[in-house]
Design an enzyme around this catalytic site. Structure first.
Site, PDB file in Angstrom:
ATOM      1  N   SER A 119       0.837  -1.211   0.000  1.00 28.38           N
ATOM      2  CA  SER A 119       0.000   0.000   0.000  1.00 28.38           C
ATOM      3  C   SER A 119       0.864   1.250   0.000  1.00 28.38           C
ATOM      4  CB  SER A 119      -0.856   0.070   1.258  1.00 28.38           C
ATOM      5  OG  SER A 119      -1.593  -1.076   1.430  1.00 28.38           O
ATOM      6  N   HIS A 140      -0.340  -1.341  -7.228  1.00 25.97           N
ATOM      7  CA  HIS A 140      -1.163  -1.038  -6.058  1.00 25.97           C
ATOM      8  C   HIS A 140      -2.640  -1.121  -6.420  1.00 25.97           C
ATOM      9  CE1 HIS A 140      -2.817   2.038  -3.017  1.00 25.97           C
ATOM     10  NE2 HIS A 140      -2.786   0.849  -2.483  1.00 25.97           N
ATOM     11  N   GLU A 152      -2.501   1.151  -9.560  1.00 26.20           N
ATOM     12  CA  GLU A 152      -1.340   2.011  -9.819  1.00 26.20           C
ATOM     13  C   GLU A 152      -0.141   1.120 -10.141  1.00 26.20           C
ATOM     14  OE1 GLU A 152      -1.515   5.777  -7.053  1.00 26.20           O
ATOM     15  OE2 GLU A 152      -2.435   4.076  -6.047  1.00 26.20           O
ATOM     16  N   ASN A 191      -3.031   7.556  -2.845  1.00 27.38           N
ATOM     17  CA  ASN A 191      -3.014   7.812  -1.402  1.00 27.38           C
ATOM     18  C   ASN A 191      -2.466   9.187  -1.058  1.00 27.38           C
ATOM     19  OD1 ASN A 191      -4.358   5.840   0.063  1.00 27.38           O
ATOM     20  ND2 ASN A 191      -2.723   4.359  -0.326  1.00 27.38           N
TER      21      ASN A 191
HETATM   22  N1  LIG Z   1      -6.373  -4.226   2.595  1.00 28.48           N
HETATM   23  C1  LIG Z   1      -6.291  -3.213   1.738  1.00 28.48           C
HETATM   24  O1  LIG Z   1      -7.200  -2.367   1.623  1.00 28.48           O
HETATM   25  C2  LIG Z   1      -5.094  -3.073   0.849  1.00 28.48           C
HETATM   26  C3  LIG Z   1      -5.171  -2.253  -0.292  1.00 28.48           C
HETATM   27  C4  LIG Z   1      -4.067  -2.180  -1.132  1.00 28.48           C
HETATM   28  C5  LIG Z   1      -2.900  -2.879  -0.814  1.00 28.48           C
HETATM   29  N2  LIG Z   1      -2.854  -3.644   0.311  1.00 28.48           N
HETATM   30  C6  LIG Z   1      -1.605  -4.382   0.583  1.00 28.48           C
HETATM   31  O2  LIG Z   1      -1.750  -5.713   0.143  1.00 28.48           O
HETATM   32  C7  LIG Z   1      -0.971  -6.591   0.962  1.00 28.48           C
HETATM   33  C8  LIG Z   1      -1.880  -7.639   1.572  1.00 28.48           C
HETATM   34  O3  LIG Z   1      -2.871  -6.999   2.349  1.00 28.48           O
HETATM   35  P1  LIG Z   1      -4.206  -7.751   2.798  1.00 28.48           P
HETATM   36  O4  LIG Z   1      -5.136  -6.693   3.257  1.00 28.48           O
HETATM   37  O5  LIG Z   1      -4.639  -8.724   1.746  1.00 28.48           O
HETATM   38  O6  LIG Z   1      -3.665  -8.564   4.068  1.00 28.48           O
HETATM   39  P2  LIG Z   1      -4.198  -9.946   4.662  1.00 28.48           P
HETATM   40  O7  LIG Z   1      -3.674 -10.004   6.042  1.00 28.48           O
HETATM   41  O8  LIG Z   1      -5.673 -10.099   4.445  1.00 28.48           O
HETATM   42  O9  LIG Z   1      -3.460 -11.053   3.765  1.00 28.48           O
HETATM   43  C9  LIG Z   1      -2.093 -11.285   3.815  1.00 28.48           C
HETATM   44  C10 LIG Z   1      -1.890 -12.781   3.653  1.00 28.48           C
HETATM   45  O10 LIG Z   1      -0.499 -13.040   3.475  1.00 28.48           O
HETATM   46  C11 LIG Z   1      -0.244 -14.290   4.093  1.00 28.48           C
HETATM   47  N3  LIG Z   1       1.201 -14.401   4.310  1.00 28.48           N
HETATM   48  C12 LIG Z   1       1.947 -13.808   5.262  1.00 28.48           C
HETATM   49  N4  LIG Z   1       3.244 -14.129   5.081  1.00 28.48           N
HETATM   50  C13 LIG Z   1       3.304 -14.913   3.994  1.00 28.48           C
HETATM   51  C14 LIG Z   1       4.365 -15.559   3.288  1.00 28.48           C
HETATM   52  N5  LIG Z   1       5.628 -15.443   3.689  1.00 28.48           N
HETATM   53  N6  LIG Z   1       4.070 -16.296   2.195  1.00 28.48           N
HETATM   54  C15 LIG Z   1       2.782 -16.426   1.787  1.00 28.48           C
HETATM   55  N7  LIG Z   1       1.751 -15.847   2.408  1.00 28.48           N
HETATM   56  C16 LIG Z   1       2.008 -15.093   3.491  1.00 28.48           C
HETATM   57  C17 LIG Z   1      -1.079 -14.265   5.368  1.00 28.48           C
HETATM   58  O11 LIG Z   1      -1.302 -15.568   5.871  1.00 28.48           O
HETATM   59  C18 LIG Z   1      -2.353 -13.600   4.867  1.00 28.48           C
HETATM   60  O12 LIG Z   1      -3.329 -14.535   4.448  1.00 28.48           O
HETATM   61  C19 LIG Z   1      -0.292  -5.696   2.004  1.00 28.48           C
HETATM   62  O13 LIG Z   1       0.983  -5.333   1.535  1.00 28.48           O
HETATM   63  C20 LIG Z   1      -1.221  -4.491   2.052  1.00 28.48           C
HETATM   64  O14 LIG Z   1      -0.593  -3.335   2.510  1.00 28.48           O
HETATM   65  C21 LIG Z   1      -3.922  -3.779   1.130  1.00 28.48           C
END
Ligand SMILES: NC(=O)c1ccc[n+]([C@@H]2O[C@H](COP(=O)([O-])OP(=O)(O)OC[C@H]3O[C@@H](n4cnc5c(N)ncnc54)[C@H](O)[C@@H]3O)[C@@H](O)[C@H]2O)c1
Length: 309
Positions: A119, A140, A152, A191
């Site tokens: 993010s 992104h 993005e 953002n």
């Molecule tokens: N939630 C949002 O609104 C949003 C928006 C844009 C970007 N992001 C980014 O996307 C990424 C994921 O966010 P999310 O909200 O899906 O989080 P989330 O916690 O829902 O999912 C992350 C997943 O990664 C898994 N994980 C952790 N370590 C791992 C590894 N070494 N190998 C494989 N899997 C692994 C976890 O078990 C989990 O299921 C982050 O970098 C976040 O900043 C999130």
């Protein structure tokens, strides 16, 4: 550049992380006809990914058969081995992301493109240890990935133009709206804009000009109505750059431009007023109000997606 890029209609895409973002990204690529492998270090999350995607597809009226193109794979190496394109959506943790990309690079072809869905973290920092940094970039997505069109696409100083062009086309062909971010700056484009607005929103409350509900009402009932079809720079041209300049000369000196977060926001956090998590943030939120707000957002995004069709 983009016109000359060839994106196969059936690429092999690997998604790392099957959480909130990862399963939705896998869904979008599968719906676009690609073969998708997906992995997660949490066994139950990985096992539930296909069911989650199926539910979303049904709910949105999309082809339920798309889920058959998604293959959960427990081992990271097996997940990425034959991939043309890998997108990482694991936890927002810099050392973890760096280690994961180093591991991915041990298993993929030299020409496999590697993307991070961070993010806010600098893509440059995430990718700096790679052997082939020219193949790496940021993508992104916005939550939920299957309802919000924007992705993005962030290049670093090393990313090759062909990799950016491929990634832009891959996402455009999958029905997304890719936006090229030419410099790896904190917050990318979306953002930065969003939080410039939030800073002033907090400041209006802090200065006693109005309460939090009024800030949100003003946005939703005024320029929020237009924003989805009229961007600020289109709007500036529409009213005239001369008028925009005159407004800026009057208003900008009074708009919050402190370099750090507002003390008002810092105090909310210090007092444990964390928003939905604690039932109070800028405003008080009952469980029913929280559910109603979440439902309203999803309903609105679904309608917007229908209108786009
Ligand atoms: N939630 C949002 O609104 C949003 C928006 C844009 C970007 N992001 C980014 O996307 C990424 C994921 O966010 P999310 O909200 O899906 O989080 P989330 O916690 O829902 O999912 C992350 C997943 O990664 C898994 N994980 C952790 N370590 C791992 C590894 N070494 N190998 C494989 N899997 C692994 C976890 O078990 C989990 O299921 C982050 O970098 C976040 O900043 C999130």
């Amino acid at each position: 550049m983009t016109e000359s890029v060839v994106v196969s209609q059936k690429s092999k895409i690997a998604v790392i992380g099957a959480g909130l973002m990862g399963h939705g990204i896998a869904q979008v690529f599968a719906l676009a006809g690609h073969d998708v492998t997906i992995t997660d270090s949490h066994k139950t999350t990985l096992e539930g990914a296909k069911a989650r995607i199926s539910t979303n597809l049904r709910d949105l009226g999309d082809d339920p058969g798309a889920v058959d193109r998604v293959r959960p794979v427990a081992d990271l190496g097996d997940c990425v081995r034959n991939a043309d394109y890998v997108v990482e959506a694991i936890l927002e943790d810099m050392p973890l992301k760096q280690r994961t990309f180093a591991e991915i690079e041990r298993h993929v072809r030299p020409d496999t493109i590697l993307a991070s869905n961070t993010s806010v973290m600098p893509i440059t920092e995430i990718m700096k240890g790679l052997q082939r940094r020219e193949r790496a970039l940021g993508t992104h997505w916005w939550n939920p990935p299957f309802l919000v069109p924007l992705v993005e696409v962030i290049g670093t100083q090393w990313t090759s133009p062909g990799v950016v062009a491929f990634t832009m086309k891959l996402h455009a062909d999958a029905g997304k709206t890719p936006a090229h971010v030419k410099k790896d700056v904190p917050g990318f484009i979306g953002n930065r804009l969003q939080h410039a607005l939030w800073r002033e929103a907090v400041s209006l409350v802090e200065r006693g000009i109005c309460d939090a509900e009024t800030v949100d009402d003003v946005i939703k009932a005024a320029f929020g109505r237009r924003l989805a079809v009229l961007g600020p720079l289109e709007n500036a041209d529409l009213v005239g750059t001369d008028l925009t300049l005159a407004i800026h000369q009057t208003v900008l000196p009074d708009i919050d431009h402190r370099p750090g977060p507002s003390p008002y926001l810092e105090k909310l956090v210090a007092d444990g007023k964390l928003g939905f998590k604690s039932g109070e943030g800028f405003r008080k939120w009952s469980p029913e109000q929280q559910a109603a707000l979440r439902a309203r957002v999803v309903r609105h995004l679904k309608k917007a997606r229908e209108a786009d069709k």
